[in-house]
Enzyme design. Structure first.
Site, PDB file in Angstrom:
ATOM      1  N   HIS A   1       0.864  -1.189   0.000  1.00 30.98           N
ATOM      2  CA  HIS A   1       0.000   0.000   0.000  1.00 30.98           C
ATOM      3  C   HIS A   1       0.895   1.232   0.000  1.00 30.98           C
ATOM      4  O   HIS A   1       2.134   1.107  -0.060  1.00 30.98           O
ATOM      5  CB  HIS A   1      -0.939  -0.044   1.206  1.00 30.98           C
ATOM      6  CG  HIS A   1      -0.239  -0.262   2.524  1.00 30.98           C
ATOM      7  ND1 HIS A   1       0.705   0.605   3.022  1.00 30.98           N
ATOM      8  CD2 HIS A   1      -0.330  -1.269   3.440  1.00 30.98           C
ATOM      9  CE1 HIS A   1       1.140   0.171   4.193  1.00 30.98           C
ATOM     10  NE2 HIS A   1       0.549  -0.984   4.467  1.00 30.98           N
TER      11      HIS A   1
ATOM     12  N   HIS B   1       4.061   1.275   2.158  1.00 29.98           N
ATOM     13  CA  HIS B   1       5.213   0.554   1.601  1.00 29.98           C
ATOM     14  C   HIS B   1       5.843   1.351   0.453  1.00 29.98           C
ATOM     15  O   HIS B   1       7.068   1.433   0.343  1.00 29.98           O
ATOM     16  CB  HIS B   1       4.768  -0.804   1.040  1.00 29.98           C
ATOM     17  CG  HIS B   1       4.177  -1.735   2.061  1.00 29.98           C
ATOM     18  ND1 HIS B   1       2.872  -2.151   2.015  1.00 29.98           N
ATOM     19  CD2 HIS B   1       4.720  -2.346   3.134  1.00 29.98           C
ATOM     20  CE1 HIS B   1       2.637  -2.984   3.017  1.00 29.98           C
ATOM     21  NE2 HIS B   1       3.734  -3.120   3.722  1.00 29.98           N
TER      22      HIS B   1
HETATM   23  P1  AMP Z   1       4.612  -4.955   6.741  1.00 34.84           P
HETATM   24  O1  AMP Z   1       4.403  -5.362   5.324  1.00 34.84           O
HETATM   25  O2  AMP Z   1       3.356  -4.615   7.469  1.00 34.84           O
HETATM   26  O3  AMP Z   1       5.524  -5.900   7.503  1.00 34.84           O
HETATM   27  O4  AMP Z   1       5.401  -3.587   6.675  1.00 34.84           O
HETATM   28  C1  AMP Z   1       6.596  -3.457   5.945  1.00 34.84           C
HETATM   29  C2  AMP Z   1       7.207  -2.120   6.238  1.00 34.84           C
HETATM   30  O5  AMP Z   1       6.307  -1.093   5.875  1.00 34.84           O
HETATM   31  C3  AMP Z   1       7.523  -1.916   7.736  1.00 34.84           C
HETATM   32  O6  AMP Z   1       8.779  -1.255   7.842  1.00 34.84           O
HETATM   33  C4  AMP Z   1       6.393  -1.043   8.187  1.00 34.84           C
HETATM   34  O7  AMP Z   1       6.735  -0.231   9.293  1.00 34.84           O
HETATM   35  C5  AMP Z   1       6.154  -0.197   6.956  1.00 34.84           C
HETATM   36  N1  AMP Z   1       4.816   0.393   6.956  1.00 34.84           N
HETATM   37  C6  AMP Z   1       3.624  -0.258   7.071  1.00 34.84           C
HETATM   38  N2  AMP Z   1       2.603   0.626   7.077  1.00 34.84           N
HETATM   39  C7  AMP Z   1       3.161   1.847   6.958  1.00 34.84           C
HETATM   40  C8  AMP Z   1       2.638   3.182   6.915  1.00 34.84           C
HETATM   41  N3  AMP Z   1       1.333   3.429   6.971  1.00 34.84           N
HETATM   42  N4  AMP Z   1       3.512   4.206   6.786  1.00 34.84           N
HETATM   43  C9  AMP Z   1       4.849   3.977   6.734  1.00 34.84           C
HETATM   44  N5  AMP Z   1       5.402   2.750   6.762  1.00 34.84           N
HETATM   45  C10 AMP Z   1       4.575   1.705   6.882  1.00 34.84           C
END
Ligand code: AMP
Length: 282
Positions: free
Chosen positions: A34, A37
Site C-alpha cells: 500500500h 510501503h
Molecule cells: P509490513 O508489510 O506490514 O511488515 O510492513 C513493511 C514495512 O512497511 C515496515 O517497515 C512497516 O513499518 C512499513 N509500513 C507499514 N505501514 C506503513 C505506513 N502506513 N507508513 C509507513 N510505513 C509503513
C-alpha cells in the site's frame, strides 16, 4: 525488474545489481503493498542505486492464534506496484525456502521487547529480528528502510544492527495516513465499514495527547487518560494498550522530560491496529 523466489537466485541477481559498485537499498515487507510501503520504496530509491523489495509473510513472527493464514496475499498487484516504482529486484521466497525444516537459530532481544507489542505478542519480535537478520545476510544491503508505524520494531532493529555490528544503515520512513488520519495498514481491509469509521480513534487519541502535551501537560498518567477516553468512545474498539514510554529505552516515564513515544494498539473484531507519535519537549 527481476523476481527471485530462492535465496540462490536472489544472490546471483544481486551480484549483477552490484556491478560497478552500485549501492543497494532493501525494503522488507510482508506484501499486500500500500502507499505506506511505496513511500519506503521511494525513500530507498533516493538512498541507493538499486532497490530490493522483499515480500515474505514470515510465519515465525505470528503467534498461534494470529492471522498468518488469513494475512492478505496480493502477489500480482504487488509485482505491478514494484515494477511501477522502479524496483530492481523483488525477492519473494516461500517459508520452506527461508527456513530449513530443522531451523533452530534465532535472534532474541533481551530488552525493548517486554513492553507494548512485545508484551501482547510473545515471541513476535524474535521472529521479526530473525527474519530481518536473514534478509540482511541474503541481500547485504547498504541501506534498509523501515516504517515508523512499527515504532518498537524499528527501535529493536536499530538495536540489533548496533549490537551485532551489521553493516547496514537503517532509514526511518514517516507514517503514511489515510485522509482522516488512520495509519495505512494491510490489516485495515479486515475492518467492517462501521469499524473503519471508528478506527480513526487511534490517531485522534494520539492527537489529543499531543495537543495536551503542547498545551503544557507533561504528566503521563493524564495524557494516557486522554488517549484511553478517546478509544473508549469507539464501541467496537477493544484497547490492547495506550502507553507513553521513553522514546529511546521504551521504559515507563512519569513526566515527559525527554522525547517520549506515545503508542496505541486496539483490537477490532478481526484486526489489531497500531499507531504512535513521538512527543518531543521544547
Ligand atoms: P509490513 O508489510 O506490514 O511488515 O510492513 C513493511 C514495512 O512497511 C515496515 O517497515 C512497516 O513499518 C512499513 N509500513 C507499514 N505501514 C506503513 C505506513 N502506513 N507508513 C509507513 N510505513 C509503513
Amino acid at each position: 525488474m527481476r523476481i527471485s523466489y530462492t535465496i540462490d537466485e536472489a544472490r546471483s541477481a544481486l551480484r549483477e545489481l552490484r556491478a560497478d559498485g552500485r549501492s543497494v537499498a532493501l525494503v522488507p515487507t510482508m506484501g499486500a503493498l500500500h502507499e505506506g510501503h511505496l513511500s519506503l520504496i521511494r525513500l530507498a530509491r533516493e538512498a541507493a542505486d538499486a532497490v530490493v523489495v522483499s515480500l515474505f509473510v514470515n510465519p515465525t513472527q505470528f503467534g498461534p492464534t494470529e492471522d498468518f493464514s488469513a494475512y492478505p496475499r496480493t502477489m500480482e498487484q504487488d509485482l505491478a506496484a514494484c515494477e511501477a516504482e522502479g524496483v530492481s529486484l523483488l525477492f519473494a521466497p516461500d517459508a520452506a525456502r527461508m527456513y530449513a525444516p530443522d531451523h533452530s537459530t534465532y535472534v532474541t532481544p533481551e530488552s525493548l521487547d517486554q513492553v507494548l507489542c512485545g508484551a501482547s505478542r510473545p515471541g513476535h519480535f524474535r521472529g521479526v529480528l530473525t527474519v530481518v537478520a536473514k534478509l540482511f545476510n541474503i541481500v547485504q544491503p547498504d541501506v534498509a528502510v523501515f516504517g515508523e508505524k512499527d515504532a518498537q520494531q524499528l527501535r529493536l532493529i536499530e538495536r540489533m544492527v548496533r549490537d551485532l555490528d551489521i553493516p547496514v544503515q537503517i532509514l526511518r520512513g514517516p507514517i503514511v495516513r489515510e485522509a482522516d488520519g488512520l495509519a495505512i495498514s494491510s490489516r485495515n481491509r479486515y475492518l467492517s465499514s462501521e469499524e473503519r469509521a471508528e478506527a480513526v480513534c487511534l490517531h485522534q487519541a494520539l492527537e489529543s495527547a499531543q495537543a495536551a502535551f503542547r498545551g503544557g501537560e507533561q504528566h503521563v498518567e493524564t495524557l494516557k487518560g486522554l488517549m484511553m477516553n478517546r478509544i473508549s468512545e469507539a464501541p467496537h474498539a477493544e484497547l490492547d494498550y495506550a502507553e507513553i514510554v521513553d522514546d529511546a529505552t521504551l521504559q515507563p516515564v512519569r513526566r515527559i522530560e525527554v522525547p517520549a513515544l506515545a503508542a496505541i494498539a486496539v483490537r477490532f473484531s478481526r484486526a489489531r491496529l497500531i499507531d504512535n507519535m513521538v512527543l518531543v519537549p521544547d
